[in-house]
Design a protein around this motif. Structure first.
Motif, PDB file in Angstrom:
ATOM      1  N   SER A 173      84.589  28.328  33.201  1.00  0.00           N
ATOM      2  CA  SER A 173      83.785  28.500  34.407  1.00  0.00           C
ATOM      3  C   SER A 173      82.322  28.687  34.010  1.00  0.00           C
ATOM      4  N   ILE A 174      81.454  27.861  34.559  1.00  0.00           N
ATOM      5  CA  ILE A 174      80.026  27.938  34.252  1.00  0.00           C
ATOM      6  C   ILE A 174      79.429  29.123  35.016  1.00  0.00           C
ATOM      7  N   SER A 175      78.681  29.967  34.318  1.00  0.00           N
ATOM      8  CA  SER A 175      78.102  31.170  34.920  1.00  0.00           C
ATOM      9  C   SER A 175      76.729  30.889  35.513  1.00  0.00           C
ATOM     10  N   TYR A 176      76.171  31.910  36.136  1.00  0.00           N
ATOM     11  CA  TYR A 176      74.796  31.862  36.656  1.00  0.00           C
ATOM     12  C   TYR A 176      73.833  31.433  35.549  1.00  0.00           C
ATOM     13  N   PHE A 177      73.960  32.054  34.364  1.00  0.00           N
ATOM     14  CA  PHE A 177      73.072  31.735  33.250  1.00  0.00           C
ATOM     15  C   PHE A 177      73.281  30.295  32.769  1.00  0.00           C
ATOM     16  N   GLY A 178      74.516  29.830  32.813  1.00  0.00           N
ATOM     17  CA  GLY A 178      74.810  28.448  32.453  1.00  0.00           C
ATOM     18  C   GLY A 178      74.183  27.476  33.427  1.00  0.00           C
ATOM     19  N   ASN A 179      74.268  27.795  34.709  1.00  0.00           N
ATOM     20  CA  ASN A 179      73.653  26.928  35.727  1.00  0.00           C
ATOM     21  C   ASN A 179      72.140  26.864  35.558  1.00  0.00           C
ATOM     22  N   ILE A 180      71.527  27.972  35.198  1.00  0.00           N
ATOM     23  CA  ILE A 180      70.079  27.974  34.958  1.00  0.00           C
ATOM     24  C   ILE A 180      69.744  27.118  33.738  1.00  0.00           C
ATOM     25  N   ALA A 181      70.530  27.267  32.673  1.00  0.00           N
ATOM     26  CA  ALA A 181      70.295  26.457  31.467  1.00  0.00           C
ATOM     27  C   ALA A 181      70.423  24.973  31.782  1.00  0.00           C
ATOM     28  N   ILE A 182      71.431  24.604  32.562  1.00  0.00           N
ATOM     29  CA  ILE A 182      71.638  23.204  32.942  1.00  0.00           C
ATOM     30  C   ILE A 182      70.485  22.717  33.819  1.00  0.00           C
ATOM     31  N   ALA A 183      70.051  23.547  34.766  1.00  0.00           N
ATOM     32  CA  ALA A 183      68.949  23.164  35.652  1.00  0.00           C
ATOM     33  C   ALA A 183      67.644  23.007  34.880  1.00  0.00           C
ATOM     34  N   LYS A 184      67.422  23.843  33.887  1.00  0.00           N
ATOM     35  CA  LYS A 184      66.213  23.704  33.067  1.00  0.00           C
ATOM     36  C   LYS A 184      66.287  22.448  32.216  1.00  0.00           C
ATOM     37  N   ARG A 185      67.466  22.159  31.721  1.00  0.00           N
ATOM     38  CA  ARG A 185      67.644  21.016  30.828  1.00  0.00           C
ATOM     39  C   ARG A 185      67.577  19.686  31.573  1.00  0.00           C
ATOM     40  N   TYR A 186      68.210  19.615  32.744  1.00  0.00           N
ATOM     41  CA  TYR A 186      68.348  18.334  33.451  1.00  0.00           C
ATOM     42  C   TYR A 186      67.694  18.293  34.831  1.00  0.00           C
ATOM     43  N   GLY A 187      67.486  19.448  35.447  1.00  0.00           N
ATOM     44  CA  GLY A 187      67.017  19.480  36.822  1.00  0.00           C
ATOM     45  C   GLY A 187      65.552  19.776  36.994  1.00  0.00           C
ATOM     46  N   LYS A 188      64.811  19.810  35.910  1.00  0.00           N
ATOM     47  CA  LYS A 188      63.356  20.017  35.951  1.00  0.00           C
ATOM     48  C   LYS A 188      62.961  21.404  36.447  1.00  0.00           C
ATOM     49  N   LEU A 189      63.847  22.387  36.241  1.00  0.00           N
ATOM     50  CA  LEU A 189      63.520  23.770  36.589  1.00  0.00           C
ATOM     51  C   LEU A 189      62.635  24.356  35.498  1.00  0.00           C
ATOM     52  N   LYS A 190      61.501  24.929  35.905  1.00  0.00           N
ATOM     53  CA  LYS A 190      60.598  25.571  34.945  1.00  0.00           C
ATOM     54  C   LYS A 190      60.961  27.046  34.806  1.00  0.00           C
ATOM     55  N   TRP A 191      61.111  27.735  35.952  1.00  0.00           N
ATOM     56  CA  TRP A 191      61.518  29.137  35.939  1.00  0.00           C
ATOM     57  C   TRP A 191      62.126  29.503  37.285  1.00  0.00           C
ATOM     58  N   ILE A 192      62.860  30.616  37.290  1.00  0.00           N
ATOM     59  CA  ILE A 192      63.471  31.123  38.522  1.00  0.00           C
ATOM     60  C   ILE A 192      63.532  32.639  38.435  1.00  0.00           C
ATOM     61  N   LYS A 193      63.326  33.289  39.564  1.00  0.00           N
ATOM     62  CA  LYS A 193      63.400  34.751  39.622  1.00  0.00           C
ATOM     63  C   LYS A 193      64.076  35.152  40.930  1.00  0.00           C
ATOM     64  N   GLY A 194      65.130  35.920  40.822  1.00  0.00           N
ATOM     65  CA  GLY A 194      65.842  36.399  41.995  1.00  0.00           C
ATOM     66  C   GLY A 194      65.534  37.855  42.278  1.00  0.00           C
ATOM     67  N   ASN A 195      65.562  38.223  43.564  1.00  0.00           N
ATOM     68  CA  ASN A 195      65.330  39.604  43.980  1.00  0.00           C
ATOM     69  C   ASN A 195      66.296  39.972  45.098  1.00  0.00           C
ATOM     70  N   ALA A 196      66.692  41.227  45.111  1.00  0.00           N
ATOM     71  CA  ALA A 196      67.542  41.741  46.177  1.00  0.00           C
ATOM     72  C   ALA A 196      66.673  42.394  47.243  1.00  0.00           C
ATOM     73  N   ILE A 197      67.130  42.312  48.488  1.00  0.00           N
ATOM     74  CA  ILE A 197      66.449  42.950  49.611  1.00  0.00           C
ATOM     75  C   ILE A 197      67.380  44.054  50.108  1.00  0.00           C
ATOM     76  N   PHE A 198      66.931  45.294  50.002  1.00  0.00           N
ATOM     77  CA  PHE A 198      67.754  46.439  50.388  1.00  0.00           C
ATOM     78  C   PHE A 198      67.313  46.992  51.731  1.00  0.00           C
ATOM     79  N   GLU A 199      68.226  47.699  52.375  1.00  0.00           N
ATOM     80  CA  GLU A 199      67.880  48.396  53.608  1.00  0.00           C
ATOM     81  C   GLU A 199      66.753  49.373  53.286  1.00  0.00           C
ATOM     82  N   GLY A 200      65.701  49.347  54.094  1.00  0.00           N
ATOM     83  CA  GLY A 200      64.527  50.179  53.850  1.00  0.00           C
ATOM     84  C   GLY A 200      63.367  49.396  53.254  1.00  0.00           C
ATOM     85  N   ASP A 201      63.629  48.191  52.752  1.00  0.00           N
ATOM     86  CA  ASP A 201      62.555  47.337  52.235  1.00  0.00           C
ATOM     87  C   ASP A 201      61.774  46.741  53.397  1.00  0.00           C
TER      88      ASP A 201
END
Length: 179
Positions: free
Chosen positions: A101-129
């Protein structure tokens, strides 16, 4: 050596041979022009690390899973160019069948290698934000206008959503927002 130890050793030797068989198959694919591995990927190292993980005595997936499914999972790992040591894939048994099973990190590596992804940053939105975004009417792209967090909201287990901002190699920046 007891009979049980001999059987375990025999199973381990047969299963270890799977990695050599998969590597030989990959070399045939490459020679025939059917498979091109990424220049920054070493299939032999990935297969050796997979063997170490699969033969871990805690799970011993090599003994639990059938040989054909182990070989198929290893082949999938190499074809995708991911490594279990880098947590880019996980081996999951379903009964006697092993899946890669390909993980989140694997999908990022594949996207950088073949999908022209330069960088990605995820953030969570919590109650109170405080979270605001808008949609550009001309492009349809979303843009985060404001995201303020407090120490209290970050520590909260009340998740409202998440978003990821990414940039492609052509300079395009976009955001995906999920509730």
């Amino acid at each position: 050596m007891s009979t049980e130890q001999k059987q375990t050793a025999a199973v381990a030797e047969i299963k270890k041979d799977i990695t050599a068989q998969v590597l030989a198959k990959i070399e045939v694919f490459q020679k025939n022009g059917e498979l091109t591995l990424p220049k920054d990927y070493n299939a032999e190292n990935a297969l050796k690390s997979a063997y170490i993980i699969l033969s871990d005595p805690k799970n011993n997936l090599l003994a639990k899973c059938d040989k054909a499914s182990v070989a198929e999972a290893l082949l999938k790992m190499v074809i995708y160019g991911v490594s279990p040591v880098k947590k880019q894939c996980y081996f999951i048994p379903y009964g006697e069948k092993l899946e890669c099973s390909i993980s989140y990190f694997g999908n990022i590596a594949i996207a950088k290698r073949y999908g022209k992804l330069k960088w990605i940053k995820g953030n969570a939105i919590f109650e109170g934000d405080t979270f605001e975004f808008e949609v550009d009417a001309s492009t349809g792209r979303r843009k985060v206008i404001k995201h303020q967090q407090t120490l209290e909201s970050v520590g909260s287990n009340k998740l409202k959503g998440a978003y990821a901002v990414y940039e492609l190699t052509d300079g395009t920046i976009d955001v995906e927002i999920m509730n």
